[in-house]
Design a protein around this motif. Structure first.
Motif, PDB file in Angstrom:
ATOM      1  N   ALA A  71       0.754  -1.512  -0.198  1.00  0.00           N
ATOM      2  CA  ALA A  71       0.112  -0.495  -0.550  1.00  0.00           C
ATOM      3  C   ALA A  71       0.687   1.223  -0.031  1.00  0.00           C
ATOM      4  CB  ALA A  71      -1.182   0.189   1.001  1.00  0.00           C
ATOM      5  N   ARG A  72       1.653   1.718   0.791  1.00  0.00           N
ATOM      6  CA  ARG A  72       2.539   2.571   0.670  1.00  0.00           C
ATOM      7  C   ARG A  72       3.374   2.539  -0.515  1.00  0.00           C
ATOM      8  NH1 ARG A  72       4.481   1.044   5.776  1.00  0.00           N
ATOM      9  NH2 ARG A  72       5.995  -0.529   5.777  1.00  0.00           N
ATOM     10  N   ALA A  73       3.319   1.284  -1.012  1.00  0.00           N
ATOM     11  CA  ALA A  73       4.313   1.353  -2.656  1.00  0.00           C
ATOM     12  C   ALA A  73       2.893   2.185  -4.129  1.00  0.00           C
ATOM     13  CB  ALA A  73       4.372   0.351  -3.059  1.00  0.00           C
ATOM     14  N   LEU A  74       1.731   2.269  -3.139  1.00  0.00           N
ATOM     15  CA  LEU A  74       1.616   2.877  -4.326  1.00  0.00           C
ATOM     16  C   LEU A  74       0.742   4.167  -3.695  1.00  0.00           C
ATOM     17  CD1 LEU A  74      -1.430  -0.384  -4.001  1.00  0.00           C
ATOM     18  CD2 LEU A  74      -0.209   0.224  -6.930  1.00  0.00           C
ATOM     19  N   ILE A  75       1.149   5.153  -2.491  1.00  0.00           N
ATOM     20  CA  ILE A  75       0.344   6.009  -1.688  1.00  0.00           C
ATOM     21  C   ILE A  75       2.188   6.782  -2.665  1.00  0.00           C
ATOM     22  CG2 ILE A  75       0.341   7.439  -0.436  1.00  0.00           C
ATOM     23  CD1 ILE A  75      -0.555   5.261   1.559  1.00  0.00           C
ATOM     24  N   GLY A  76       1.512   8.585  -3.252  1.00  0.00           N
ATOM     25  CA  GLY A  76       2.274   9.286  -3.276  1.00  0.00           C
ATOM     26  C   GLY A  76       2.475   8.787  -4.911  1.00  0.00           C
ATOM     27  N   ASP A  77       4.227   8.551  -4.406  1.00  0.00           N
ATOM     28  CA  ASP A  77       4.541   9.007  -5.661  1.00  0.00           C
ATOM     29  C   ASP A  77       4.866   6.686  -6.361  1.00  0.00           C
ATOM     30  OD1 ASP A  77       6.028  11.154  -6.848  1.00  0.00           O
ATOM     31  OD2 ASP A  77       7.040  10.245  -5.503  1.00  0.00           O
ATOM     32  N   THR A  78       4.238   6.949  -7.049  1.00  0.00           N
ATOM     33  CA  THR A  78       3.936   5.030  -7.133  1.00  0.00           C
ATOM     34  C   THR A  78       4.706   4.428  -7.585  1.00  0.00           C
ATOM     35  OG1 THR A  78       0.883   5.334  -8.075  1.00  0.00           O
ATOM     36  CG2 THR A  78       1.580   3.458  -8.535  1.00  0.00           C
ATOM     37  N   ASN A  79       5.250   3.154  -7.146  1.00  0.00           N
ATOM     38  CA  ASN A  79       5.777   2.455  -7.393  1.00  0.00           C
ATOM     39  C   ASN A  79       5.133   0.455  -7.710  1.00  0.00           C
ATOM     40  OD1 ASN A  79       7.732   0.909  -7.479  1.00  0.00           O
ATOM     41  ND2 ASN A  79       9.486   1.237  -6.318  1.00  0.00           N
ATOM     42  N   ILE A  80       5.042   0.881  -9.048  1.00  0.00           N
ATOM     43  CA  ILE A  80       4.413  -0.978  -9.011  1.00  0.00           C
ATOM     44  C   ILE A  80       5.211  -2.097  -8.797  1.00  0.00           C
ATOM     45  CG2 ILE A  80       2.854  -2.004 -11.073  1.00  0.00           C
ATOM     46  CD1 ILE A  80       1.328   0.743 -10.217  1.00  0.00           C
ATOM     47  N   GLU A  81       6.280  -1.516  -9.500  1.00  0.00           N
ATOM     48  CA  GLU A  81       7.136  -3.038  -9.461  1.00  0.00           C
ATOM     49  C   GLU A  81       7.393  -3.324  -7.466  1.00  0.00           C
ATOM     50  OE1 GLU A  81      10.792  -2.191 -11.083  1.00  0.00           O
ATOM     51  OE2 GLU A  81      10.267  -1.815 -12.863  1.00  0.00           O
ATOM     52  N   GLU A  82       7.243  -2.175  -7.168  1.00  0.00           N
ATOM     53  CA  GLU A  82       7.396  -2.540  -5.479  1.00  0.00           C
ATOM     54  C   GLU A  82       6.441  -2.886  -4.967  1.00  0.00           C
ATOM     55  OE1 GLU A  82       9.153  -2.894  -1.457  1.00  0.00           O
ATOM     56  OE2 GLU A  82      10.064  -2.809  -3.409  1.00  0.00           O
ATOM     57  N   ALA A  83       5.107  -2.567  -5.365  1.00  0.00           N
ATOM     58  CA  ALA A  83       3.476  -3.094  -5.193  1.00  0.00           C
ATOM     59  C   ALA A  83       3.602  -4.183  -4.978  1.00  0.00           C
ATOM     60  CB  ALA A  83       2.409  -1.859  -5.467  1.00  0.00           C
ATOM     61  N   ASP A  84       3.868  -4.885  -6.540  1.00  0.00           N
ATOM     62  CA  ASP A  84       3.865  -6.232  -7.065  1.00  0.00           C
ATOM     63  C   ASP A  84       4.758  -7.236  -6.146  1.00  0.00           C
ATOM     64  OD1 ASP A  84       1.720  -5.353  -8.842  1.00  0.00           O
ATOM     65  OD2 ASP A  84       3.298  -5.291 -10.967  1.00  0.00           O
ATOM     66  N   HIS A  85       5.844  -6.707  -5.677  1.00  0.00           N
ATOM     67  CA  HIS A  85       6.560  -7.436  -5.347  1.00  0.00           C
ATOM     68  C   HIS A  85       6.063  -8.000  -3.761  1.00  0.00           C
ATOM     69  CE1 HIS A  85      10.456  -9.038  -3.429  1.00  0.00           C
ATOM     70  NE2 HIS A  85      10.204  -8.383  -2.753  1.00  0.00           N
ATOM     71  N   GLN A  86       5.655  -6.895  -3.141  1.00  0.00           N
ATOM     72  CA  GLN A  86       5.488  -6.957  -1.750  1.00  0.00           C
ATOM     73  C   GLN A  86       3.855  -7.749  -1.834  1.00  0.00           C
ATOM     74  OE1 GLN A  86       6.679  -6.516   0.455  1.00  0.00           O
ATOM     75  NE2 GLN A  86       8.589  -5.116   0.027  1.00  0.00           N
ATOM     76  N   LEU A  87       3.185  -7.261  -3.273  1.00  0.00           N
ATOM     77  CA  LEU A  87       1.680  -8.310  -3.210  1.00  0.00           C
ATOM     78  C   LEU A  87       2.263  -9.705  -2.989  1.00  0.00           C
ATOM     79  CD1 LEU A  87      -0.815  -5.994  -5.109  1.00  0.00           C
ATOM     80  CD2 LEU A  87      -0.468  -6.960  -3.118  1.00  0.00           C
ATOM     81  N   GLN A  88       3.612  -9.940  -4.068  1.00  0.00           N
ATOM     82  CA  GLN A  88       4.083 -11.370  -4.057  1.00  0.00           C
ATOM     83  C   GLN A  88       4.448 -12.222  -3.028  1.00  0.00           C
ATOM     84  OE1 GLN A  88       3.981 -13.112  -7.208  1.00  0.00           O
ATOM     85  NE2 GLN A  88       4.195 -15.315  -5.674  1.00  0.00           N
ATOM     86  N   VAL A  89       5.270 -11.493  -2.202  1.00  0.00           N
ATOM     87  CA  VAL A  89       5.515 -11.741  -1.227  1.00  0.00           C
ATOM     88  C   VAL A  89       3.691 -11.993   0.003  1.00  0.00           C
ATOM     89  CG1 VAL A  89       6.581 -10.954   2.003  1.00  0.00           C
ATOM     90  CG2 VAL A  89       8.186 -10.438  -1.296  1.00  0.00           C
ATOM     91  N   ALA A  90       3.436 -10.965   0.184  1.00  0.00           N
ATOM     92  CA  ALA A  90       2.488 -11.038   1.292  1.00  0.00           C
ATOM     93  C   ALA A  90       1.212 -12.400  -0.018  1.00  0.00           C
ATOM     94  CB  ALA A  90       0.918 -10.011   0.758  1.00  0.00           C
ATOM     95  N   GLN A  91       1.189 -12.646  -0.590  1.00  0.00           N
ATOM     96  CA  GLN A  91       0.856 -14.169  -1.580  1.00  0.00           C
ATOM     97  C   GLN A  91       1.644 -15.362  -1.108  1.00  0.00           C
ATOM     98  OE1 GLN A  91      -2.293 -13.910  -3.189  1.00  0.00           O
ATOM     99  NE2 GLN A  91      -2.191 -16.322  -2.972  1.00  0.00           N
ATOM    100  N   GLU A  92       2.705 -15.668  -1.048  1.00  0.00           N
ATOM    101  CA  GLU A  92       3.160 -16.557  -0.701  1.00  0.00           C
ATOM    102  C   GLU A  92       3.114 -16.310   1.599  1.00  0.00           C
ATOM    103  OE1 GLU A  92       7.566 -15.324  -1.419  1.00  0.00           O
ATOM    104  OE2 GLU A  92       7.179 -15.980  -3.524  1.00  0.00           O
ATOM    105  N   LYS A  93       3.095 -15.662   1.843  1.00  0.00           N
ATOM    106  CA  LYS A  93       2.462 -15.616   3.397  1.00  0.00           C
ATOM    107  C   LYS A  93       1.646 -16.179   2.927  1.00  0.00           C
ATOM    108  CE  LYS A  93       6.882 -14.070   4.829  1.00  0.00           C
ATOM    109  NZ  LYS A  93       7.620 -14.294   5.528  1.00  0.00           N
ATOM    110  N   MET A  94       0.699 -15.569   2.581  1.00  0.00           N
ATOM    111  CA  MET A  94      -0.732 -15.928   2.154  1.00  0.00           C
ATOM    112  C   MET A  94      -1.538 -17.763   2.510  1.00  0.00           C
ATOM    113  SD  MET A  94      -2.980 -12.336   0.708  1.00  0.00           S
ATOM    114  CE  MET A  94      -4.368 -13.633   0.835  1.00  0.00           C
TER     115      MET A  94
END
Length: 184
Positions: A71-94
């Protein structure tokens, strides 16, 4: 009374006393063994549950943290790559959350399993919101909606994790003092 009869009566009383003492001692020993077995089983069960609860909490916190970083990667100066990376990490943890939840469903008790299921559901909802947010980047009116929804979900996940930990502690405390099912 004749001395022979007195001796016979004395021997009979002695034998009956010995037999009674032996029976009482044997019964007492069996009760002690049963009680110790019940205590040992309760201790083993408590340890298995503690490990299962910890195994669930670790990836739950990890998924929650990764989702917040996305979410922090999507706020302000959007960093889609970082958001995608964190979403992938979250998916693995889930995935780990799902696997460890299955153990909780078996180990129980039901109150802990239900609390864990609420954590799992809240994490999934948060993940889904972030995926939709990422896909809507650029549409500012949608971003506000997702930011608000995400803020609510962050709180909900935190509350659900806390409720799970409380339910797990209560179950462990209850398991520390097994009830005697053989007592009247």
């Amino acid at each position: 009374m004749d001395q022979g009869i007195a001796a016979l009566l004395g021997a009979t009383v002695g034998v009956l006393g010995t037999i009674s003492t032996s029976a009482i001692t044997g019964w007492s020993s069996r009760q002690q063994v049963r009680t110790q077995a019940r205590v040992d089983h309760a201790h083993w069960r408590r340890q298995v549950r503690r490990e299962a609860y910890s195994a669930f909490l670790t990836p739950s916190h990890g998924a929650h943290d990764a989702l917040r970083r996305a979410a922090r990667a999507l706020i302000g100066d959007t960093n889609i790559e970082e958001a995608d990376h964190q979403l992938q990490v979250a998916q693995e943890k889930m995935g780990l959350v799902q696997a460890t939840w299955a153990v909780l469903a078996v180990e129980g008790p039901e109150t802990v399993e239900q609390a864990a299921n609420k954590v799992k559901t809240a994490l999934h909802s948060m993940h889904t919101t972030l995926l939709a947010w990422r896909d809507s980047v650029g549409a500012s009116d949608l971003n506000v909606k997702y930011v608000e929804r995400h803020a609510v979900e962050v709180t909900k996940v935190s509350e659900r994790i806390s409720a799970f930990a409380t339910a797990a502690r209560a179950a462990l405390d209850e398991a520390a003092f097994p009830t005697d099912t053989n007592s009247p």
